[in-house]
Motif scaffolding. Structure first.
Motif, mmCIF file in Angstrom:
data_model
loop_
_atom_site.group_PDB
_atom_site.id
_atom_site.type_symbol
_atom_site.label_atom_id
_atom_site.label_comp_id
_atom_site.label_asym_id
_atom_site.label_seq_id
_atom_site.Cartn_x
_atom_site.Cartn_y
_atom_site.Cartn_z
ATOM 1 N N SER A 189 1.071 -1.779 0.247
ATOM 2 C CA SER A 189 -0.110 -0.044 -0.080
ATOM 3 C C SER A 189 0.590 0.876 0.081
ATOM 4 O O SER A 189 1.802 1.186 0.178
ATOM 5 C CB SER A 189 -0.870 -0.046 1.077
ATOM 6 N N HIS A 242 1.204 5.011 0.544
ATOM 7 C CA HIS A 242 0.468 5.990 2.149
ATOM 8 C C HIS A 242 1.415 7.704 1.675
ATOM 9 O O HIS A 242 2.291 7.200 1.803
ATOM 10 C CB HIS A 242 0.317 5.930 3.578
ATOM 11 N N ALA A 283 -5.285 9.851 6.731
ATOM 12 C CA ALA A 283 -5.176 9.085 8.044
ATOM 13 C C ALA A 283 -4.922 7.455 7.914
ATOM 14 O O ALA A 283 -3.461 7.715 6.864
ATOM 15 C CB ALA A 283 -6.602 8.847 8.731
ATOM 16 N N TYR A 284 -5.524 6.585 8.162
ATOM 17 C CA TYR A 284 -5.263 5.401 7.610
ATOM 18 C C TYR A 284 -5.453 4.894 6.235
ATOM 19 O O TYR A 284 -5.018 3.946 5.696
ATOM 20 C CB TYR A 284 -6.241 4.593 8.341
ATOM 21 N N LYS A 285 -5.707 5.665 5.237
ATOM 22 C CA LYS A 285 -6.320 5.607 4.430
ATOM 23 C C LYS A 285 -5.165 5.785 3.239
ATOM 24 O O LYS A 285 -4.669 6.397 2.825
ATOM 25 C CB LYS A 285 -7.863 5.903 3.784
ATOM 26 N N TRP A 289 -3.155 0.083 -3.795
ATOM 27 C CA TRP A 289 -2.646 -0.817 -3.104
ATOM 28 C C TRP A 289 -3.302 -1.539 -3.989
ATOM 29 O O TRP A 289 -4.275 -1.843 -4.600
ATOM 30 C CB TRP A 289 -3.353 -0.796 -1.421
#
Length: 219
Positions: free
Chosen positions: A36, A38, A43-45, A49
């Motif tokens: 993935s 980033h 945030a986490y998304k 990916w």
């Protein structure tokens, strides 16, 4: 787990093509094979990916992640700033605080939260269609079936209604009234419960745990 901070551009080639222009990003490669991409502001998304099963082919300037469907995540590297590996070990999983079993245990220990003079008959009181969370007696000695949920919804009211129907067929128990107890109770569920003569109680989990020193009370 492998953490790579790199200046890169990323192209996804598959059902829908997508492009990320050159920028510094975090590349996360997990033991399950997933990769993935980033940024520092989502945030986490991830930005993009590739989920497993997939495989990573590393060339000096280009990484290609491909799955069995032929979709590709092509990461073109300009500079690698950081590259490290960490063994995280087995994951025990998420343990939720305030799940129904915890609420049931706490309410059984502090059953007077439901009323002065109340006593506990049994946790998981059996019926032919499943156990009632708590069977109690109120101050007058009458039997009360208590169904406990984290979120009180119509399904929970229907479940308690079925329990009450069966319990009230037993002449040694009847009459049995009902209490629907939850941390949050939806208005539709409250309306249905009250229409059926079932009392609703909103539980304060922190109070039941003893964090709040005030006396237990109903809301």
């Amino acid at each position: 787990m492998r953490l790579v901070i790199a200046t890169c551009k990323v192209d996804y080639i598959g059902r829908l093509n997508a492009h990320l222009p050159l920028a510094t990003r975090l590349l996360l490669i997990k033991a399950d094979g997933s990769v993935s991409v980033h940024s520092d502001d989502r945030a986490y998304k991830p930005l993009n990916w590739m989920s497993p099963p997939c495989w990573l082919i590393e060339d000096p300037d280009v990484w290609t992640v491909q799955n069995k469907s032929g979709e590709k995540l092509i990461i073109s590297l300009k500079e690698i700033v950081h590259d490290s590996h960490y063994e995280l070990g087995p994951e025990p999983g998420l343990v939720k605080d305030g799940v129904e079993s915890h609420l049931q245990q706490l309410l059984a220990e502090h059953v007077t939260t439901l009323g002065e003079g109340w006593t506990l008959v049994r946790r998981e009181y059996p019926t032919p269609i499943g156990p009632v969370d708590l069977m109690c007696r109120d101050a007058d000695g009458a039997n009360v079936a208590v169904e406990i949920k984290r979120r009180g919804e119509i399904d929970g009211v229907e479940q308690l209604t079925r329990y009450l129907d069966l319990l009230n067929r037993d002449p040694l128990l009847a009459p049995v009234s009902g209490v629907f107890a939850a941390q949050q109770i939806k208005q539709q569920a409250r309306t249905l419960a009250e229409d059926r003569g079932i009392r609703c109680v909103t539980l304060d989990y922190e109070q039941l745990r003893g964090i709040d020193p005030d006396e237990y009370r109903l809301f």
